[in-house]
Design an enzyme around this catalytic site. Sequence first.
Site, PDB file in Angstrom:
ATOM      1  N   ASN A  47       8.148  -4.524  29.787  1.00 18.91           N
ATOM      2  CA  ASN A  47       7.782  -2.420  29.230  1.00 18.91           C
ATOM      3  C   ASN A  47       7.749  -1.935  29.444  1.00 18.91           C
ATOM      4  OD1 ASN A  47       5.871  -2.770  31.148  1.00 18.91           O
ATOM      5  ND2 ASN A  47       4.810  -4.237  30.299  1.00 18.91           N
TER       6      ASN A  47
ATOM      7  N   ASP B  61       1.519  -9.952  27.359  1.00 14.31           N
ATOM      8  CA  ASP B  61       0.502 -10.428  26.753  1.00 14.31           C
ATOM      9  C   ASP B  61       1.217 -11.396  25.838  1.00 14.31           C
ATOM     10  OD1 ASP B  61      -2.000  -8.771  27.134  1.00 14.31           O
ATOM     11  OD2 ASP B  61      -0.754  -7.270  26.220  1.00 14.31           O
TER      12      ASP B  61
ATOM     13  N   ASP C  72      -4.256 -14.246  31.146  1.00 13.50           N
ATOM     14  CA  ASP C  72      -4.766 -12.776  31.475  1.00 13.50           C
ATOM     15  C   ASP C  72      -5.698 -12.724  32.973  1.00 13.50           C
ATOM     16  OD1 ASP C  72      -6.650 -10.666  31.808  1.00 13.50           O
ATOM     17  OD2 ASP C  72      -6.730 -10.516  29.918  1.00 13.50           O
TER      18      ASP C  72
ATOM     19  N   VAL D 133      -6.297 -10.039  35.039  1.00 14.97           N
ATOM     20  CA  VAL D 133      -7.906  -9.884  35.762  1.00 14.97           C
ATOM     21  C   VAL D 133      -8.471 -10.505  35.771  1.00 14.97           C
ATOM     22  CG1 VAL D 133      -7.517  -7.676  33.759  1.00 14.97           C
ATOM     23  CG2 VAL D 133      -8.336  -7.508  36.361  1.00 14.97           C
TER      24      VAL D 133
ATOM     25  N   PHE E   7      -7.279  -1.494  34.414  1.00 11.73           N
ATOM     26  CA  PHE E   7      -6.254  -0.498  33.712  1.00 11.73           C
ATOM     27  C   PHE E   7      -6.492  -1.083  31.994  1.00 11.73           C
ATOM     28  CE2 PHE E   7      -4.695   3.165  36.365  1.00 11.73           C
ATOM     29  CZ  PHE E   7      -5.145   2.286  37.682  1.00 11.73           C
TER      30      PHE E   7
ATOM     31  N   LYS F 298     -12.638  -3.642  26.390  1.00  4.33           N
ATOM     32  CA  LYS F 298     -11.736  -4.429  27.217  1.00  4.33           C
ATOM     33  C   LYS F 298     -12.537  -4.614  29.437  1.00  4.33           C
ATOM     34  CE  LYS F 298      -7.544  -2.951  26.972  1.00  4.33           C
ATOM     35  NZ  LYS F 298      -5.748  -2.435  26.839  1.00  4.33           N
TER      36      LYS F 298
ATOM     37  N   LYS G  78     -13.619  -7.935  29.753  1.00  2.59           N
ATOM     38  CA  LYS G  78     -12.677  -9.077  31.452  1.00  2.59           C
ATOM     39  C   LYS G  78     -13.882  -8.851  31.896  1.00  2.59           C
ATOM     40  CE  LYS G  78      -8.771  -7.861  29.683  1.00  2.59           C
ATOM     41  NZ  LYS G  78      -6.905  -7.767  29.521  1.00  2.59           N
TER      42      LYS G  78
HETATM   43  O1  PMT Z   1       3.664   1.839  36.151  1.00  6.16           O
HETATM   44  P1  PMT Z   1       4.129   3.855  35.571  1.00  6.16           P
HETATM   45  O2  PMT Z   1       5.111   3.519  34.944  1.00  6.16           O
HETATM   46  O3  PMT Z   1       3.495   4.474  37.028  1.00  6.16           O
HETATM   47  O4  PMT Z   1       2.721   3.303  34.763  1.00  6.16           O
HETATM   48  C1  PMT Z   1       1.329   2.522  34.976  1.00  6.16           C
HETATM   49  C2  PMT Z   1       0.564   2.402  33.996  1.00  6.16           C
HETATM   50  C3  PMT Z   1       0.481   2.537  32.131  1.00  6.16           C
HETATM   51  C4  PMT Z   1       1.221   1.138  33.814  1.00  6.16           C
HETATM   52  C5  PMT Z   1      -0.496   1.766  34.603  1.00  6.16           C
HETATM   53  O5  PMT Z   1      -1.213   3.263  34.668  1.00  6.16           O
HETATM   54  C6  PMT Z   1      -1.046   0.872  33.696  1.00  6.16           C
HETATM   55  O6  PMT Z   1      -1.871   1.302  32.317  1.00  6.16           O
HETATM   56  N1  PMT Z   1      -1.614  -0.555  33.572  1.00  6.16           N
HETATM   57  C7  PMT Z   1      -1.805  -1.791  32.975  1.00  6.16           C
HETATM   58  C8  PMT Z   1      -1.421  -1.900  31.951  1.00  6.16           C
HETATM   59  C9  PMT Z   1      -1.552  -2.252  30.966  1.00  6.16           C
HETATM   60  O7  PMT Z   1      -1.351  -3.484  30.826  1.00  6.16           O
HETATM   61  O8  PMT Z   1      -2.563  -2.595  30.240  1.00  6.16           O
HETATM   62  P2  PMT Z   1      -3.771  -3.372  29.128  1.00  6.16           P
HETATM   63  O9  PMT Z   1      -4.185  -1.983  28.710  1.00  6.16           O
HETATM   64  O10 PMT Z   1      -2.495  -3.914  28.293  1.00  6.16           O
HETATM   65  O11 PMT Z   1      -3.779  -4.234  29.866  1.00  6.16           O
HETATM   66  C10 PMT Z   1      -5.341  -4.362  31.000  1.00  6.16           C
HETATM   67  C11 PMT Z   1      -5.875  -5.019  32.189  1.00  6.16           C
HETATM   68  O12 PMT Z   1      -5.546  -6.149  31.563  1.00  6.16           O
HETATM   69  C12 PMT Z   1      -4.209  -3.954  32.966  1.00  6.16           C
HETATM   70  O13 PMT Z   1      -5.244  -4.417  34.187  1.00  6.16           O
HETATM   71  C13 PMT Z   1      -3.719  -5.212  33.130  1.00  6.16           C
HETATM   72  O14 PMT Z   1      -3.246  -5.682  34.449  1.00  6.16           O
HETATM   73  C14 PMT Z   1      -4.736  -6.818  33.106  1.00  6.16           C
HETATM   74  N2  PMT Z   1      -3.863  -7.844  31.937  1.00  6.16           N
HETATM   75  C15 PMT Z   1      -2.961  -7.549  30.520  1.00  6.16           C
HETATM   76  C16 PMT Z   1      -2.351  -8.852  30.172  1.00  6.16           C
HETATM   77  C17 PMT Z   1      -2.486  -9.868  31.245  1.00  6.16           C
HETATM   78  N3  PMT Z   1      -1.963 -11.096  30.929  1.00  6.16           N
HETATM   79  N4  PMT Z   1      -3.364 -10.025  32.307  1.00  6.16           N
HETATM   80  C18 PMT Z   1      -3.760  -8.703  32.670  1.00  6.16           C
HETATM   81  O15 PMT Z   1      -4.148  -8.963  33.941  1.00  6.16           O
END
Ligand code: PMT
Length: 390
Positions: free
Chosen positions: A198, A267, A294, A296, A311, A325, A329
């Site tokens: 990504n 994911d 996952d 976190v 995030f 979330k 989570k």
């Molecule tokens: O890196 P940059 O270019 O500065 O951009 C910043 C950012 C947009 C990447 C950052 O601010 C951000 O939003 N990071 C989280 C991105 C993300 O994966 O979001 P999500 O909504 O898909 O996931 C929700 C949370 O679950 C996140 O904390 C993620 O780290 C976590 N996750 C997701 C999938 C997974 N398999 N394991 C996880 O821990």
Amino acid sequence: MTGGVAAYKAAEILRQCQKLGAEVRVVMTPAATEFITPLTFQALSGAPVHTQLLDAEQESGMGHISLARWADVILVAPASADFIARLATGMANDLLSTLLLASEKTVMLAPAMNRAMYDDPNTQQNLNKLNGQGVIILGPGEGVQACGDIGLGRMLEPESLVASVVEHFNTGELAGLRVLLNAGPTREAIDPVRYISNHSSGKMGFALAQACVDAGAQVTLVAGPVLLDTPMGLERVDVISASEMADAVLSRSEPADIFIAAAAVADYTPAEIIDNKIKKKSAQMQLNLVKTIDVVATVAALPDAPFCVGFAAETDDLEAYAKGKLVNKSLDMIAANWVGREQGGFNSDENALSVYWNSGEQQLPSMPKLALAQQLVALIAKRYHEKNTD
Ligand code: PMT
């Protein structure tokens, strides 16, 4: 900068401060310009270098009073014996001494001079006097000097001076706490030459790691494949895939007090990695993907889970998805940002965040990622301390 052989090292100080996210303006005494040209510092700082007190053009731009107000901290490096003497007597006979007299901010001096000049009772008296007035004296160091003498008087190295500037901004909000963060994307291999990933650059997570160091925390940063330098004062662990990210985080989560999940972890990952490069044959091909761990949510479900900040990166319904979330989570806090838009989110230098926790929320408007990270870390520290004194 004042006049001294060590003036050339100021370029490195400037570069390191900028790398840490600081905005830097350079003021040079006339003697300093004899050692190194203002042009070098103009090119490095991307801003005009200030050299003259009685220059109508410079004063109309950013004069001595505006400069004095603008800076959060003023570091004089190198600080010559002559300049120290003038400062100690309150003289204002060039731009630098005038702006220091006009400044109410923290002043740091990095003395640089011959050892006999440093040992001279006048210099010692001047330094003691300034120190008593709250001026921070950094060094000098000991060793071989440009003149061949050996002793005290060398300017401290740029790394050490920059570390002192950083220390000055240490808020202490996370003093004594261990913070684990992840940042950047992951890459999920399809075959030896292709992967799924990504647009995360890691900038947001790295800024957060820096802000945690500045807040006094002991920081471990697990980074996906990014092209960023490691912020000073933390441990960095590099990983590639979601499964490596999960292993690296989970093996380090136990002693952590706070976990901040800024990484964009995939994911889904290919069910199998094909050994050899897949050949282009049919018009269509299908990839079989399976869910990743996952990270976190797994950390948050641990019996002695750290304070978990997730995030949420969304293209629509930011608040609803982020709050979902937060609950699903079992997070303590979630920072939601828009992605897929022209500004903010992935790869940009600025971002905005909507932060939610079970009993409140806060909007952090668009600003440079380091400033945003500092505000988010202040919120995290506040919530962490509230939770742990409940
Ligand atoms: O890196 P940059 O270019 O500065 O951009 C910043 C950012 C947009 C990447 C950052 O601010 C951000 O939003 N990071 C989280 C991105 C993300 O994966 O979001 P999500 O909504 O898909 O996931 C929700 C949370 O679950 C996140 O904390 C993620 O780290 C976590 N996750 C997701 C999938 C997974 N398999 N394991 C996880 O821990």
